[in-house]
Design a protein around this motif. Structure first.
Motif, PDB file in Angstrom:
ATOM      1  N   TRP A  66       3.290  13.548  -1.476  1.00 30.99           N
ATOM      2  CA  TRP A  66       3.168  12.164  -1.998  1.00 30.99           C
ATOM      3  C   TRP A  66       3.706  11.054  -3.290  1.00 30.99           C
ATOM      4  CZ3 TRP A  66       5.392  10.948   2.304  1.00 30.99           C
ATOM      5  CH2 TRP A  66       4.823  11.475   3.947  1.00 30.99           C
ATOM      6  N   ALA A  67       4.005  12.102  -4.464  1.00 27.00           N
ATOM      7  CA  ALA A  67       4.009  11.775  -5.363  1.00 27.00           C
ATOM      8  C   ALA A  67       4.521  10.647  -5.886  1.00 27.00           C
ATOM      9  CB  ALA A  67       4.306  12.750  -6.465  1.00 27.00           C
ATOM     10  N   VAL A  68       4.029   9.592  -6.354  1.00 26.37           N
ATOM     11  CA  VAL A  68       4.251   7.919  -7.264  1.00 26.37           C
ATOM     12  C   VAL A  68       3.855   8.377  -8.237  1.00 26.37           C
ATOM     13  CG1 VAL A  68       4.763   5.976  -6.634  1.00 26.37           C
ATOM     14  CG2 VAL A  68       4.096   6.710  -4.657  1.00 26.37           C
ATOM     15  N   ARG A  69       4.990   7.825  -9.165  1.00 28.42           N
ATOM     16  CA  ARG A  69       5.065   8.039 -10.827  1.00 28.42           C
ATOM     17  C   ARG A  69       4.477   6.216 -11.111  1.00 28.42           C
ATOM     18  NH1 ARG A  69       8.797  10.425 -14.713  1.00 28.42           N
ATOM     19  NH2 ARG A  69       8.717  12.527 -13.808  1.00 28.42           N
ATOM     20  N   VAL A  70       3.558   5.960 -11.989  1.00 29.69           N
ATOM     21  CA  VAL A  70       3.637   4.799 -12.635  1.00 29.69           C
ATOM     22  C   VAL A  70       3.941   4.217 -13.940  1.00 29.69           C
ATOM     23  CG1 VAL A  70       1.634   2.780 -13.109  1.00 29.69           C
ATOM     24  CG2 VAL A  70       1.280   4.357 -11.167  1.00 29.69           C
ATOM     25  N   VAL A  71       5.157   3.563 -13.783  1.00 32.38           N
ATOM     26  CA  VAL A  71       5.878   3.241 -15.438  1.00 32.38           C
ATOM     27  C   VAL A  71       6.209   1.879 -15.856  1.00 32.38           C
ATOM     28  CG1 VAL A  71       7.104   5.476 -15.339  1.00 32.38           C
ATOM     29  CG2 VAL A  71       8.070   2.727 -14.198  1.00 32.38           C
ATOM     30  N   THR A  72       6.168   1.627 -17.093  1.00 35.59           N
ATOM     31  CA  THR A  72       6.278   0.337 -17.538  1.00 35.59           C
ATOM     32  C   THR A  72       7.021  -0.515 -16.635  1.00 35.59           C
ATOM     33  OG1 THR A  72       7.017   1.037 -19.638  1.00 35.59           O
ATOM     34  CG2 THR A  72       4.577   1.055 -19.516  1.00 35.59           C
ATOM     35  N   ALA A  73       7.969  -1.888 -16.964  1.00 35.69           N
ATOM     36  CA  ALA A  73       8.529  -1.975 -16.526  1.00 35.69           C
ATOM     37  C   ALA A  73       9.626  -2.526 -17.691  1.00 35.69           C
ATOM     38  CB  ALA A  73       8.353  -3.334 -15.711  1.00 35.69           C
ATOM     39  N   ASP A  74       9.316  -1.957 -18.880  1.00 37.54           N
ATOM     40  CA  ASP A  74      10.304  -2.058 -20.246  1.00 37.54           C
ATOM     41  C   ASP A  74      11.851  -1.597 -19.967  1.00 37.54           C
ATOM     42  OD1 ASP A  74       7.440  -2.633 -20.871  1.00 37.54           O
ATOM     43  OD2 ASP A  74       7.555  -0.687 -22.209  1.00 37.54           O
TER      44      ASP A  74
END
Length: 125
Positions: A66-74
């Motif tokens: 169930w991996a979910v990455r968190v990334v910037t909206a840049d």
């Protein structure tokens, strides 16, 4: 209660930036794995409280189904880490089903070599 939640999840959803009146908070958590992200210490001063973050599924992860990455909206996104294992299944399922979810940075602080990032996962209405 279940009827209300079903209504929220099946109602039309806006892609506008979330605010406290138009978003449903699904999860509050720390971002996992920040110590393993190269260059994050250099990027950290650019992280602002209230900043919009993007959630992306990593369905082929060998470590977490169930991996979910968190990334910037840049324009050039910076990978901050993951939603914590064990708290990410519902968010992953909603992303897999096409629901527009995003996150917002609520707190950041250094604890020794660990960048403590606290976020809210949001379903925009």
């Amino acid at each position: 209660m279940a009827t209300s939640l079903l209504y929220v999840l099946t109602s039309p959803v806006s892609m506008a930036a979330p605010d406290s009146s138009s978003a449903l908070v699904l999860l509050e958590c720390l971002v996992a794995g920040t110590t393993h992200r190269p260059g994050l210490s250099d990027y950290e001063p650019k992280l602002q409280l209230g900043q919009r973050l993007v959630l992306t599924r990593e369905a082929d992860s060998t470590y977490d189904d169930w991996a979910v990455r968190v990334v910037t909206a840049d324009p050039k996104p910076v990978w901050l880490g993951y939603l914590p294992e064990g708290r990410n299944e519902t968010v992953a399922r909603l992303l897999d089903a096409g629901f527009p979810l995003e996150a917002r940075l609520n707190h950041k602080a250094w604890e020794d070599e660990w960048l403590h990032l606290e976020i809210e996962v949001l379903l925009t209405r």
